[in-house]
Design a protein around this motif. Structure first.
Motif, PDB file in Angstrom:
ATOM      1  N   ILE A 206      15.832  10.437  28.634  1.00 24.03           N
ATOM      2  CA  ILE A 206      15.263  11.535  29.425  1.00 24.03           C
ATOM      3  C   ILE A 206      14.233  12.298  28.592  1.00 24.03           C
ATOM      4  O   ILE A 206      13.151  12.655  29.075  1.00 24.03           O
ATOM      5  N   LEU A 224      14.348   3.890  32.807  1.00 18.63           N
ATOM      6  CA  LEU A 224      15.056   4.786  33.732  1.00 18.63           C
ATOM      7  C   LEU A 224      15.076   4.219  35.149  1.00 18.63           C
ATOM      8  O   LEU A 224      16.098   4.285  35.844  1.00 18.63           O
ATOM      9  N   LEU A 239      18.629  14.511  34.929  1.00 19.72           N
ATOM     10  CA  LEU A 239      17.315  15.127  35.139  1.00 19.72           C
ATOM     11  C   LEU A 239      17.449  16.605  35.491  1.00 19.72           C
ATOM     12  O   LEU A 239      16.670  17.440  35.019  1.00 19.72           O
ATOM     13  N   SER A 242      18.405  18.438  32.311  1.00 22.29           N
ATOM     14  CA  SER A 242      17.249  18.485  31.415  1.00 22.29           C
ATOM     15  C   SER A 242      16.232  19.530  31.866  1.00 22.29           C
ATOM     16  O   SER A 242      15.772  20.357  31.074  1.00 22.29           O
TER      17      SER A 242
END
Length: 414
Positions: A206, A224, A239, A242
């Protein structure tokens, strides 16, 4: 006849055991001779290298399960690559000697790869890290040679995928390698890891996917996208985490404070007008997209009009080159800068639900493991929830954000 058959079978088994012990003893002898030669003479010329190599080779040929023999053979070939590489220096690439050295190097690289994989398989130490790192060096530096590529591809089929979990940072660091075959190998390795151990790969991947380097971002997103086929929920959750961690690590107040500080120096000290505009434009783009949290709405309520007006002055300056437009813009910018500085100095805590409601609302009973806790073949320690508690802010104005998405600075939020 039955007792005779049993007796013959026992005799045959005893003979086999005797032969095996004898072969093991011979293997140890060759290994010892090779070790003595290596310690006494090192790799000083081709003939000595060939002699040491011969003894190590006999050692593992007599006993294919002799870890020490395979390890010594692998390391000798690994060192021989550097030995031949040094001899290449100052030689013309069209020189016959240069070509001979290249051929010798490739031969040693292949033997080193074969020996390292075999050593990893036979090692009593789980997933021998040192040899894995040697393999990575050969992969990164010489993986563009087709023969080395094939040797690594073939050897990789013989070892468990967990071998590579301990060198994930190194693999991610080279994810955008400019060497096609090296890039292909890394891509396949990461896909294999992602299929069997997505939790181990998700966080570093990520981070790489948010890189400002296009090739790096593209390579990470390729992996990914492959992982989405079997771990879609995990990717989605990672995600969110993050994005929200980035959001709360550098709030709009902090982002604008630092940005205005840099832009002011560019404008007043360096007279770098174009640099100043490049600094300010991303900040304006952020607020033009609108707010998504209470904290961001408060920022817009307090400073939105002034910043929008200042941005308009900047646009007029770009059209007219009238310095008065810049003066008007900086009158507003400095006013905002002063207010933010005062506000930051008085902030002692922030409510998590005000700066990132998605963390408190959307992040419950996740499949995603707590960072740094994943261990292969063990139950994952997953994130159950992120409670809405006051977030202590320390040295907010001292936060620095690296543009590749990794945070650094003398601060913490608890």
């Amino acid at each position: 006849s039955f007792p005779v058959t049993i007796k013959n079978a026992t005799s045959f088994q005893t003979a086999n055991q005797h032969e095996q012990r004898l072969r093991q003893l011979i293997s140890k002898c060759y290994l010892r001779i090779g070790t003595w030669e290596h310690e006494l003479f090192n790799i000083t010329d081709d003939s000595i290298l060939a002699e040491i190599m011969k003894n190590y080779k006999y050692a593992w040929k007599y006993d294919n399960s002799n870890y020490k023999a395979w390890n010594a053979y692998a390391i000798l070939n690994y060192d021989a690559v550097n030995y031949f590489k040094q001899q290449q220096q100052n030689l013309d690439i069209f020189n016959d000697t240069y070509r001979i050295l290249i051929a010798k190097m490739i031969c040693c690289k292949i033997s080193a790869v074969k020996g390292l994989f075999k050593s990893i398989i036979l090692s009593k130490v789980k997933y021998c890290l040192q040899n894995t790192l040697r393999l990575l060096t050969l992969l990164f530096e010489y993986g563009q040679y087709h023969e080395v590529y094939e040797a690594i591809t073939e050897g990789n089929r013989t070892v468990p995928i967990e071998v590579w979990l301990y060198v994930l940072p190194q693999l991610i660091a080279r994810i955008d390698s400019s060497k096609p075959l090296v890039n292909k190998l890394i891509h396949h390795l990461l896909i294999d890891i992602g299929q069997q151990h997505p939790q181990a790969l998700i966080y570093p991947l990520i981070v790489a996917s948010k890189s400002i380097v296009h090739d790096r971002e593209f390579a990470a997103n390729r992996v990914l996208n492959n992982m989405r086929e079997h771990s879609h929920t995990l990717i989605h959750q990672a995600l969110i985490i993050s994005e929200e961690l980035i959001r709360i690590s550098v709030l709009w107040h902090e982002k604008w404070y630092k940005g205005l500080q840099v832009a002011l120096e560019q404008y007043s000290t360096n007279r770098n007008i174009s640099g100043m505009i490049e600094t300010l434009e991303p900040l304006h783009a952020t607020i033009e997209h609108g707010s998504t949290t209470v904290n961001e709405r408060k920022f817009l309520d307090s400073y939105g009009n002034d910043l929008t007006q200042a941005h308009e002055y900047i646009r007029r300056f770009q059209q007219t080159r009238d310095q008065n437009e810049l003066i008007q813009a900086w009158h507003l910018y400095y006013q905002v800068f002063t207010c933010i500085r005062t506000q930051l100095a008085n902030i002692t805590s922030l409510e998590l639900e005000h700066i990132s409601p998605r963390l408190t609302i959307n992040c419950q009973n996740l499949e995603l493991a707590v960072p740094g806790t994943y261990e292969p073949h063990k139950s994952s320690i997953t994130i159950r929830n992120i409670p809405s508690i006051p977030v202590t802010s320390i040295a907010l104005h001292n936060i620095r954000v690296k543009r590749n998405g990794i945070f650094s600075g003398n601060f913490s939020r608890i």
